[in-house]
Design an enzyme around this catalytic site. Structure first.
Site, mmCIF file in Angstrom:
data_model
loop_
_atom_site.group_PDB
_atom_site.id
_atom_site.type_symbol
_atom_site.label_atom_id
_atom_site.label_comp_id
_atom_site.label_asym_id
_atom_site.label_seq_id
_atom_site.Cartn_x
_atom_site.Cartn_y
_atom_site.Cartn_z
ATOM 1 N N HIS A 11 0.853 -1.348 -0.084
ATOM 2 C CA HIS A 11 0.102 0.151 0.182
ATOM 3 C C HIS A 11 0.943 1.175 0.179
ATOM 4 O O HIS A 11 0.671 2.037 -0.922
ATOM 5 C CB HIS A 11 -0.992 0.088 1.211
ATOM 6 C CG HIS A 11 -1.864 1.146 1.248
ATOM 7 N ND1 HIS A 11 -1.356 2.347 2.015
ATOM 8 C CD2 HIS A 11 -2.916 1.642 0.796
ATOM 9 C CE1 HIS A 11 -2.319 3.233 2.183
ATOM 10 N NE2 HIS A 11 -3.383 2.869 1.168
ATOM 11 N N HIS A 12 1.940 1.355 0.693
ATOM 12 C CA HIS A 12 2.793 2.171 0.855
ATOM 13 C C HIS A 12 4.011 1.889 1.723
ATOM 14 O O HIS A 12 3.949 0.835 2.104
ATOM 15 C CB HIS A 12 2.253 3.624 1.482
ATOM 16 C CG HIS A 12 2.096 3.721 3.077
ATOM 17 N ND1 HIS A 12 0.633 3.476 3.421
ATOM 18 C CD2 HIS A 12 3.022 3.914 3.866
ATOM 19 C CE1 HIS A 12 0.933 3.631 4.634
ATOM 20 N NE2 HIS A 12 2.389 3.958 5.047
ATOM 21 N N GLN A 71 9.523 0.989 6.602
ATOM 22 C CA GLN A 71 8.196 0.500 7.001
ATOM 23 C C GLN A 71 7.305 0.079 5.797
ATOM 24 O O GLN A 71 7.596 1.139 4.709
ATOM 25 C CB GLN A 71 7.568 1.380 7.767
ATOM 26 C CG GLN A 71 6.113 1.041 8.172
ATOM 27 C CD GLN A 71 5.473 2.117 9.021
ATOM 28 O OE1 GLN A 71 5.153 3.347 8.384
ATOM 29 N NE2 GLN A 71 5.176 2.117 10.240
ATOM 30 N N HIS A 93 3.371 -1.015 4.398
ATOM 31 C CA HIS A 93 2.089 -1.259 4.810
ATOM 32 C C HIS A 93 1.397 -2.397 3.715
ATOM 33 O O HIS A 93 1.377 -2.018 2.601
ATOM 34 C CB HIS A 93 1.130 -0.183 4.929
ATOM 35 C CG HIS A 93 -0.185 -0.246 5.220
ATOM 36 N ND1 HIS A 93 -1.085 0.616 4.789
ATOM 37 C CD2 HIS A 93 -0.854 -1.446 5.757
ATOM 38 C CE1 HIS A 93 -2.261 0.341 5.120
ATOM 39 N NE2 HIS A 93 -2.153 -0.721 5.617
ATOM 40 N N HIS A 131 -0.342 12.566 0.212
ATOM 41 C CA HIS A 131 -0.792 11.317 0.674
ATOM 42 C C HIS A 131 -2.238 11.283 1.164
ATOM 43 O O HIS A 131 -2.293 12.094 2.292
ATOM 44 C CB HIS A 131 0.410 10.452 1.581
ATOM 45 C CG HIS A 131 -0.468 9.069 2.030
ATOM 46 N ND1 HIS A 131 -0.317 8.018 0.710
ATOM 47 C CD2 HIS A 131 -0.526 8.673 3.226
ATOM 48 C CE1 HIS A 131 -0.753 6.974 1.907
ATOM 49 N NE2 HIS A 131 -0.915 7.282 3.076
ATOM 50 N N HIS A 182 -5.869 8.409 1.592
ATOM 51 C CA HIS A 182 -6.254 7.016 1.175
ATOM 52 C C HIS A 182 -7.590 7.191 0.376
ATOM 53 O O HIS A 182 -7.253 8.021 -0.850
ATOM 54 C CB HIS A 182 -6.765 6.107 2.388
ATOM 55 C CG HIS A 182 -5.675 6.053 3.273
ATOM 56 N ND1 HIS A 182 -5.781 5.307 4.673
ATOM 57 C CD2 HIS A 182 -4.345 6.041 3.378
ATOM 58 C CE1 HIS A 182 -4.800 5.143 5.197
ATOM 59 N NE2 HIS A 182 -3.749 5.368 4.433
ATOM 60 N N MET A 228 -5.872 9.313 5.953
ATOM 61 C CA MET A 228 -4.854 10.214 6.141
ATOM 62 C C MET A 228 -4.843 11.336 5.358
ATOM 63 O O MET A 228 -5.388 11.393 4.257
ATOM 64 C CB MET A 228 -3.454 9.404 5.981
ATOM 65 C CG MET A 228 -3.044 8.171 7.059
ATOM 66 S SD MET A 228 -1.621 7.413 6.668
ATOM 67 C CE MET A 228 -1.527 6.317 8.193
#
Length: 351
Positions: free
Chosen positions: A82-83, A158, A160, A227, A229, A303
């Site tokens: 997703h990111h 990180q 997701h 960014h 969603h 977000m």
């Protein structure tokens, strides 16, 4: 400088000079090219065993050397990840090869992996990617300094994953970092503006955030990224200056956040100085949604982020790495007494 002369002797000297010039040029080009190296910052074949899975993996930077990151090459696709976020840390929250670093992980009963934040101290975003964004190469002489003479002693990737993987399937998505040990004269950093809050159903909602530059620094903006969603329609960011009590809003960047979420060149490269403000707005459309939507980490949440990438020519980047506002229904630009002349229509539309 070479001068044309028709005599044989001078012609020979001229050709010799050209050969020397070409040799030096090729040598310099080769030196600069071979000076650039690539580091694979990839997931170690992890298995996302649940939906909405945030996982982190770290690297420790050689402590007695400086490195300058000058480019990022994504190794991921949006149908898998997703990111991605790349954090710089002064201290790690875990020393595992990888760990569960979701924002909600501390309250979940699942115990397959250790749960921790990406960083224990000194967290700052270095790079972000989503929606099949393309590689990023920084401008000439610009680099993110990591290692010896900087608080960034570790890098943490990180990712997701929205959907769990079938049993036995693993993933090694991530980034290739382009770096050099050749000192760069301009130091890069990212300032993140993020809004919290709650979005009502069946409405157009503005999520606003504002950040005043209080440090005695001169920031040269060169790239921005948006960014959200699924509800995001427009994200815009501004440099706000004040003259004789009137605010002037200078557009840094504006984009549909559902297009590739890469870093794009800013609209205005005018330096940002102490006393200026940076403001961002996310316009969210929940016309087809029957429920309230909170800001949060999952794809069912929302977000509102505006990333500004900049460099400084003297000294170090800002000590602050992010600015947050509580968002709707408690905060809007219009109820901030320190803002005026707000471009309501321009900031909320792509046109």
């Amino acid at each position: 400088m070479f001068h044309f002369n028709s005599s044989p002797r001078m012609a020979n000297c001229h050709m010799f000079g050209i050969q020397i010039f070409l040799f030096i040029s090729v040598f310099i080009q080769k030196t600069w090219c071979t000076d650039l190296k690539k580091y694979p910052m990839l997931m170690p074949n992890i298995h996302p065993y649940k939906d909405e899975f945030y996982v982190c993996t770290p690297i420790k930077i050689v402590p007695d050397k400086n490195f300058y990151i000058v480019g990022f090459e994504p190794n991921a696709t949006m149908n898998v990840a997703h990111h991605m976020l790349l954090f710089g840390c002064s201290a790690l929250a875990s020393f595992e090869e990888y760990w569960d670093c979701g924002e909600m992980s501390q309250s979940e009963p699942d115990s397959k992996l250790q749960k921790a934040t990406p960083c224990a101290q000194g967290s700052q975003v270095v790079y972000a990617w989503a929606r099949n964004a393309k590689p990023l190469k920084l401008p000439e002489d610009v680099g993110f300094l990591v290692g010896k003479d900087t608080p960034i002693k570790y890098l943490v990737l990180q990712i997701h994953y929205t959907k769990k993987f079938p049993e036995g399937q693993t993933d090694n998505s991530g980034l290739f970092l382009l770096y050099t040990q050749r000192p760069q004269s301009k130091l890069a950093a990212v300032l993140l503006l993020a809004a919290g809050g709650r979005i009502p159903p069946k409405e157009i909602t503005h999520m606003d955030v504002e950040c005043k530059i209080n440090e005695d620094k001169v920031l040269h903006p060169f790239a921005y990224r948006t960014h959200t969603h699924t509800l995001g329609r427009v994200v815009s960011g501004y440099r706000v200056t004040r003259e004789e009590g009137l605010d002037h809003w200078h557009l840094l960047g504006k984009r549909d956040p559902l297009t590739p979420q890469m870093f794009y060149p800013v609209f205005d490269q005018t330096p940002i100085k102490q006393g200026d403000k940076i403001a961002a707005r996310c316009t969210m459309n929940s016309a087809t949604r029957d429920r309230y939507t909170d800001v949060g980490p999952t794809n069912n949440d929302e977000m509102c982020n505006f990333y500004l990438m900049y460099y400084v020519e003297k000294g170090t980047p800002l000590e602050i790495a992010s600015c947050y506002d509580v968002g709707p229904p408690n905060y809007y630009w219009r109820n901030n007494d320190d803002l005026n002349n707000i471009p309501e229509k321009e900031a909320s539309s792509l046109y």
